[in-house]
Design an enzyme around this catalytic site. Structure first.
Site, mmCIF file in Angstrom:
data_model
loop_
_atom_site.group_PDB
_atom_site.id
_atom_site.type_symbol
_atom_site.label_atom_id
_atom_site.label_comp_id
_atom_site.label_asym_id
_atom_site.label_seq_id
_atom_site.Cartn_x
_atom_site.Cartn_y
_atom_site.Cartn_z
ATOM 1 N N TYR A 149 55.647 -5.222 -9.671
ATOM 2 C CA TYR A 149 55.407 -7.025 -9.513
ATOM 3 C C TYR A 149 55.181 -6.773 -11.250
ATOM 4 O O TYR A 149 54.604 -6.166 -12.225
ATOM 5 C CB TYR A 149 54.716 -7.565 -8.822
ATOM 6 C CG TYR A 149 53.907 -9.015 -9.193
ATOM 7 C CD1 TYR A 149 52.639 -8.969 -10.012
ATOM 8 C CD2 TYR A 149 54.598 -9.623 -8.696
ATOM 9 C CE1 TYR A 149 52.320 -9.887 -10.180
ATOM 10 C CE2 TYR A 149 54.167 -10.908 -8.741
ATOM 11 C CZ TYR A 149 53.261 -11.440 -9.578
ATOM 12 O OH TYR A 149 53.139 -12.965 -9.740
ATOM 13 N N ASP A 244 55.837 -1.991 -18.602
ATOM 14 C CA ASP A 244 54.207 -3.461 -17.468
ATOM 15 C C ASP A 244 53.177 -2.266 -17.562
ATOM 16 O O ASP A 244 52.693 -2.280 -16.596
ATOM 17 C CB ASP A 244 55.038 -3.768 -16.927
ATOM 18 C CG ASP A 244 54.103 -5.361 -16.355
ATOM 19 O OD1 ASP A 244 54.496 -5.810 -15.688
ATOM 20 O OD2 ASP A 244 52.760 -4.848 -16.987
ATOM 21 N N LYS A 272 44.777 -8.251 -17.609
ATOM 22 C CA LYS A 272 43.478 -7.904 -17.429
ATOM 23 C C LYS A 272 41.960 -7.250 -18.710
ATOM 24 O O LYS A 272 41.725 -8.490 -18.785
ATOM 25 C CB LYS A 272 44.317 -6.573 -16.347
ATOM 26 C CG LYS A 272 45.214 -7.636 -15.098
ATOM 27 C CD LYS A 272 45.499 -6.408 -14.008
ATOM 28 C CE LYS A 272 46.854 -6.669 -13.403
ATOM 29 N NZ LYS A 272 45.589 -7.752 -12.127
#
Ligand code: KE4
Length: 432
Positions: A149, A244, A272
């Site tokens: 994702y 990623d 994050k």
């Protein structure tokens, strides 16, 4: 262990109202607990490794707001730094020295990053990095991996993980074929499949993007040689390699997976942790590539709140805390105790299970495994995972509400928290 069902009256009231106001009552799909059943609890406050819900129930937290709370929620030093920053305002929309400070910390930490651009989410970072790699290589096709994702931008919603996998969505409606026709997919850990795609699309693939340790299909580490193989293949075919590390950055190691595994991509996305709980994403990499980004170069990307002084402040303080000696040894130690303990208890209580951990990231699948890719992960007993999740929640342990997510620990989790979690897990696994 006898447990009395927790009182969730206020959570239910607030969530019922929320469902009339916001689709599914949430600001992000996975929070709705759809795949694990039951209603989500509504948070009132968080501190360290703990959550308190609006009914006053306390939980040991293994989601950590999906990764950012790696130093523990509401770390006093982060809060104090934010109080100071608040006195100078909340947003500038102009250069600030704080961006230089966090940029230098990111560049010093992450092997692939010589230059960085801050945005407001991992989705934005992945969108921008895709545009950049297409401009640099002048090739439109990319390879992503099933179950990975990279945020909710159209081009990535092809066999995506996280909430897409959790909700069993096909590829999302509203995404035109034209947006995904250049997105090729391969199974994670399958170098032969990647080689075949390069052979079938000679000189047309601009890049390969992956979660170097998958967290969005559950926890799936790379097989030995997989990352190295992708590095060689992309070099051989003139394509860029993109890690990623929105989830793994500053969590697997201070320099991310690329530092721990010794494989340096051309571009990296982050999020994050680098926002310390405030909205920050970032993308960065080789100077010759990043110099194409406006206004230095022609590739456009922008954002009103990018480089926000409060978010920069929280990120700077968080990375400072992570630089302390022993950080990653501690994360590895407590998380290993947790992951090994869960697997041992599953075996002792007769459940097929597999999983593992690396540093402060872990996963547990209810399948005999091994799990090398998304297809393997989908063999898990998701109904049993739902019963496990609910049982743990009822007993004060908050796990990610999906089999297709990873778990996160923090520097605030103590051995006692892990032992309490394992005691609860034994009770729950004996009853599901
Ligand atoms: P955000 O746009 O949610 O900040 O980042 C997207 C993203 C990109 N890349 C990776 C590897 C990610 O894990 C994410 C976001 N992760 C999910 C949790 N699996 C965020 C939680 C959610 O969607 O609510």
């Amino acid at each position: 262990m006898v447990h009395t069902p927790i009182k969730t009256t206020k959570s239910q009231e607030i969530f019922a109202t929320a469902q009339n106001l916001m689709p599914g009552g949430v600001s992000s799909p996975v929070r709705a607990f759809k795949s694990v059943g039951g209603q989500p609890i509504v948070f009132d406050r968080v501190q360290g490794p703990y959550i308190w819900d609006v009914d006053g129930n306390q939980y040991i937290d293994y989601v950590g707001t999906w990764g950012p709370a790696i130093c523990g929620h509401a770390h006093p030093e982060v809060i104090a730094a934010l109080h100071e920053a608040l006195k100078k305002g909340t947003s500038f929309g102009a250069p600030s020295a704080l961006e230089n400070v966090l940029a230098e910390m990111v560049i010093d930490a992450v092997p692939s990053i010589e230059m960085v651009r801050f945005v407001n989410s991992g989705t934005e970072a992945c969108m921008a990095v895709l545009r950049l790699l297409r401009a640099f290589t002048q090739r439109d096709k990319i390879i992503k991996f099933e179950g990975c994702y990279h945020g909710h931008a159209d081009m990535f919603l092809v066999k995506a993980g996280s909430g897409v996998a959790t909700l069993g969505l096909p590829d999302s409606p509203g995404v035109p074929k034209s947006a995904t026709s250049n997105t090729l997919t391969a199974p994670f850990n399958d170098l032969e499949a990647v080689k075949a795609l390069f052979a079938e699309n000679r000189d047309e693939i601009g890049g390969v993007i992956l979660e170097p340790i998958v967290g969005n299909a559950g926890f799936i580490p790379p097989d030995a040689g997989f990352l190295e193989g992708l590095r060689e293949l992309t070099h051989e075919h003139g394509a860029l390699l993109v890690f990623d590390e929105v989830m793994t950055g500053f969590r697997i190691a201070y320099g991310g997976v690329q530092e721990k595994f010794g494989v340096t991509p051309d571009l990296t996305t982050l999020g994050k942790v680098i926002g310390g709980g405030l909205p920050v994403g970032a993308y960065g990499g080789r100077r010759d590539i990043m110099s194409m980004i406006a206004p230095a170069g022609p590739v456009y990307q922008a954002g009103t709140l990018s480089g926000n002084p409060l978010a920069m402040t929280a990120g700077i303080k968080t990375l400072e805390l992570l630089q302390k000696p022993g950080t990653y040894e501690y994360l590895d130690q407590v998380t290993k105790k947790l992951a090994d303990g869960l697997l041992q208890i599953a075996k002792e209580t007769g459940h097929e299970a597999c999983g593992g951990q690396i540093s402060g990231m872990f996963g547990l699948f209810f399948t005999s495994g091994p799990v090398h890719n998304y297809e393997d992960a989908k063999k898990s007993d998701t109904a049993k995972f739902g019963r496990f999740h609910r049982g743990m929640l009822e007993r004060g342990v908050y796990l990610a509400p999906s089999q297709f997510e990873a778990g996160f620990t923090s520097l605030a989790h103590t051995e006692a928290d892990i032992e309490q979690t394992l005691a609860v897990a034994r009770d729950v696994m004996s009853s599901i």
